[in-house]
Design an enzyme around this catalytic site. Structure first.
Site, PDB file in Angstrom:
ATOM      1  N   ASP A  88       6.534   4.036  -4.830  1.00 33.95           N
ATOM      2  CA  ASP A  88       7.189   4.705  -3.695  1.00 33.95           C
ATOM      3  C   ASP A  88       7.397   3.672  -2.598  1.00 33.95           C
ATOM      4  O   ASP A  88       6.464   2.966  -2.227  1.00 33.95           O
ATOM      5  CB  ASP A  88       6.328   5.851  -3.168  1.00 33.95           C
ATOM      6  CG  ASP A  88       6.254   7.020  -4.145  1.00 33.95           C
ATOM      7  OD1 ASP A  88       7.214   7.202  -4.910  1.00 33.95           O
ATOM      8  OD2 ASP A  88       5.241   7.738  -4.132  1.00 33.95           O
TER       9      ASP A  88
ATOM     10  N   HIS B  39       2.738   7.835 -12.525  1.00 36.35           N
ATOM     11  CA  HIS B  39       2.945   8.373 -11.188  1.00 36.35           C
ATOM     12  C   HIS B  39       2.017   7.687 -10.188  1.00 36.35           C
ATOM     13  O   HIS B  39       0.806   7.890 -10.205  1.00 36.35           O
ATOM     14  CB  HIS B  39       2.689   9.880 -11.210  1.00 36.35           C
ATOM     15  CG  HIS B  39       2.940  10.570  -9.926  1.00 36.35           C
ATOM     16  ND1 HIS B  39       1.942  11.178  -9.197  1.00 36.35           N
ATOM     17  CD2 HIS B  39       4.084  10.769  -9.238  1.00 36.35           C
ATOM     18  CE1 HIS B  39       2.461  11.730  -8.109  1.00 36.35           C
ATOM     19  NE2 HIS B  39       3.755  11.493  -8.109  1.00 36.35           N
TER      20      HIS B  39
ATOM     21  N   GLU C  14       5.741   3.731 -11.195  1.00 34.85           N
ATOM     22  CA  GLU C  14       6.475   4.313 -10.075  1.00 34.85           C
ATOM     23  C   GLU C  14       5.981   3.786  -8.730  1.00 34.85           C
ATOM     24  O   GLU C  14       4.920   4.189  -8.255  1.00 34.85           O
ATOM     25  CB  GLU C  14       6.333   5.842 -10.086  1.00 34.85           C
ATOM     26  CG  GLU C  14       7.174   6.511  -9.025  1.00 34.85           C
ATOM     27  CD  GLU C  14       6.551   7.789  -8.461  1.00 34.85           C
ATOM     28  OE1 GLU C  14       7.327   8.625  -7.972  1.00 34.85           O
ATOM     29  OE2 GLU C  14       5.308   7.934  -8.496  1.00 34.85           O
TER      30      GLU C  14
ATOM     31  N   HIS D  57       2.897   6.090  -0.683  1.00 35.20           N
ATOM     32  CA  HIS D  57       3.491   7.391  -1.003  1.00 35.20           C
ATOM     33  C   HIS D  57       4.275   7.976   0.166  1.00 35.20           C
ATOM     34  O   HIS D  57       5.240   8.709  -0.031  1.00 35.20           O
ATOM     35  CB  HIS D  57       2.397   8.374  -1.433  1.00 35.20           C
ATOM     36  CG  HIS D  57       2.917   9.741  -1.749  1.00 35.20           C
ATOM     37  ND1 HIS D  57       3.926   9.957  -2.660  1.00 35.20           N
ATOM     38  CD2 HIS D  57       2.579  10.965  -1.259  1.00 35.20           C
ATOM     39  CE1 HIS D  57       4.182  11.255  -2.720  1.00 35.20           C
ATOM     40  NE2 HIS D  57       3.391  11.881  -1.884  1.00 35.20           N
TER      41      HIS D  57
END
Length: 400
Positions: free
Chosen positions: A79, A50, A77, A92
């Site tokens: 974003d 994450h 991950e 993010h």
């Protein structure tokens, strides 16, 4: 050897083979690849880093992703947000102050402005007002005050292309596939600025040979329309994210968002813009799961959609009590409720379930887990969860 001796030998040999087979099938001897949990495919759950190794290093940095991969992450991950010159970079949120040193750079002081982010007026520095060259002048910082700040202002803000390159490089180096799990952040916000974030994502996946169902890629979004759009253009795996505003004292999920706060905390913002009154609770229903199946590979719910929690209110003041007497009320003061049927319901529809976000800090662990994050992972793994988003990849892998 007479026939009786042959029979005895045969029985003995059969017994040995049976014992060996039982031993080989014992859960303790199985590798992660063989699977020992009731996931959709029977394989063990994937571990998604994450925002990288965000429990240890500033989020969304090449250094953080590298550390997570070395810890055993199956996917990293990124974003995705977009610069004003149409480049995908990894943050993010569209805002910069929480995760970079932008506020410390005098040359960018005039770029601070106020914009509408999914119904909330936010004053900050926005990626969409910066060129890629300007973004590259920034450095990342740790977003959580209680985590180590020693790596602040050391690492650059990566582009999506750089993250893909890292995944491919590490896959070749380690001899195992490292996938990517990009999220398009606030696509309606970007589209309103004529920044075609979804088209750019698909364009880049195509260029990398990863715009198909067999590629090591999941694309996630809290909105619906962009995932539906992707499905008309591509077979790449997609995940519908689910959120809610809060959890009530009794464990009920709250989808109503107070006036002036981010609407997408309770419902897909693209639905809100269209006047659709449904919230994320819709996706818990049979009808909602059937709907998701028309365009997505699975769902990505916040953990309380699967295991919710309640507060203890011994003094009947309507608020959760500080049961561990540490002077504050947080998750450590809450009690887990029995699991919902969301995972099994989704599996019956052929949908994967990847939940977020797993973290090690005691204040983010329910009292049932006794300050041991491994117990939380195992509670979810045993339910057949297909994947976890974790800030602490090493713990997630070890718990598996």
């Amino acid at each position: 050897m007479n026939s009786f001796q042959i029979l005895k030998s045969t029985i003995f040999l059969s017994a040995v083979i049976l014992l060996l087979a039982c031993d080989m099938n014992d859960d303790d001897n199985q590798t992660p690849e063989t699977g020992k949990y009731p996931t959709l495919t029977g394989a063990n759950p994937i571990v998604v880093a994450h925002r990288g190794a965000s429990g240890y290093l500033p989020e969304h940095t090449i250094e953080g992703y590298t550390k997570a991969i070395e810890m055993g992450a199956d996917f990293i991950e990124p974003d995705l947000v977009m610069t004003k010159d149409g480049q995908l970079v990894v943050r993010h949120e569209p805002m910069l102050s929480g995760t970079t040193n932008v506020s410390e750079i005098p040359a960018f002081a005039s770029k601070k402005t106020t914009k509408n982010i999914d119904g909330a007026m936010v004053s900050d520095w926005f990626v969409s007002d910066f060129t890629l060259a300007e973004i590259k002048q920034l450095k990342a910082k740790q977003a959580f005050a209680e985590r180590s700040q020693q790596y602040n202002n050391l690492y650059a803000i990566p582009t999506f292309a750089e993250v893909i390159a890292l995944a491919k490089q590490k896959s070749a180096q380690l001899g195992r596939v490292i996938g990517i799990y990009p999220e398009t952040k606030h696509p309606s916000f970007h589209e309103a600025l004529n920044l075609k974030i979804t088209d750019k994502l698909l364009e880049m996946l195509t260029a990398e040979g990863w715009n198909n169902a067999s590629s090591p890629v999941y694309v996630q979004s809290f909105e619906v329309s962009n995932l539906q759009y992707i499905r008309t253009k591509s077979t790449v795996k997609t995940i519908q994210l689910l959120s809610c505003y809060d959890v009530a004292l009794n464990g009920d999920l709250i989808f109503t968002v107070p006036q002036g706060e981010i609407i997408s905390d309770g419902k897909p913002y693209d639905w809100y813009l269209k006047g659709d009154t449904r919230d994320y609770g819709f996706f818990r229903t049979q009808e909602g799961l059937d709907f998701v199946k028309t365009y997505a590979t699975g769902i990505g719910p916040w953990k309380p959609f699967i295991i919710s929690y309640k507060g203890v209110d011994a003094n009947n003041d309507g608020k959760a009590d500080d049961i561990n007497a540490d002077g504050k009320v947080d998750d450590a003061d809450k009690v887990a409720l029995p699991p919902t049927t969301l995972i099994s319901d989704a599996h019956k529809k052929g949908l994967q379930v990847h939940a977020y976000t797993f973290r090690n800090e005691g204040k983010r662990l329910l009292s049932n887990y006794k300050n041991n994050p491994t117990l939380e992972y195992q509670a979810f793994y045993k339910l057949g969860l297909d994947g976890v988003f974790s800030d602490f990849t090493d713990t997630a892998v070890q718990a598996r």
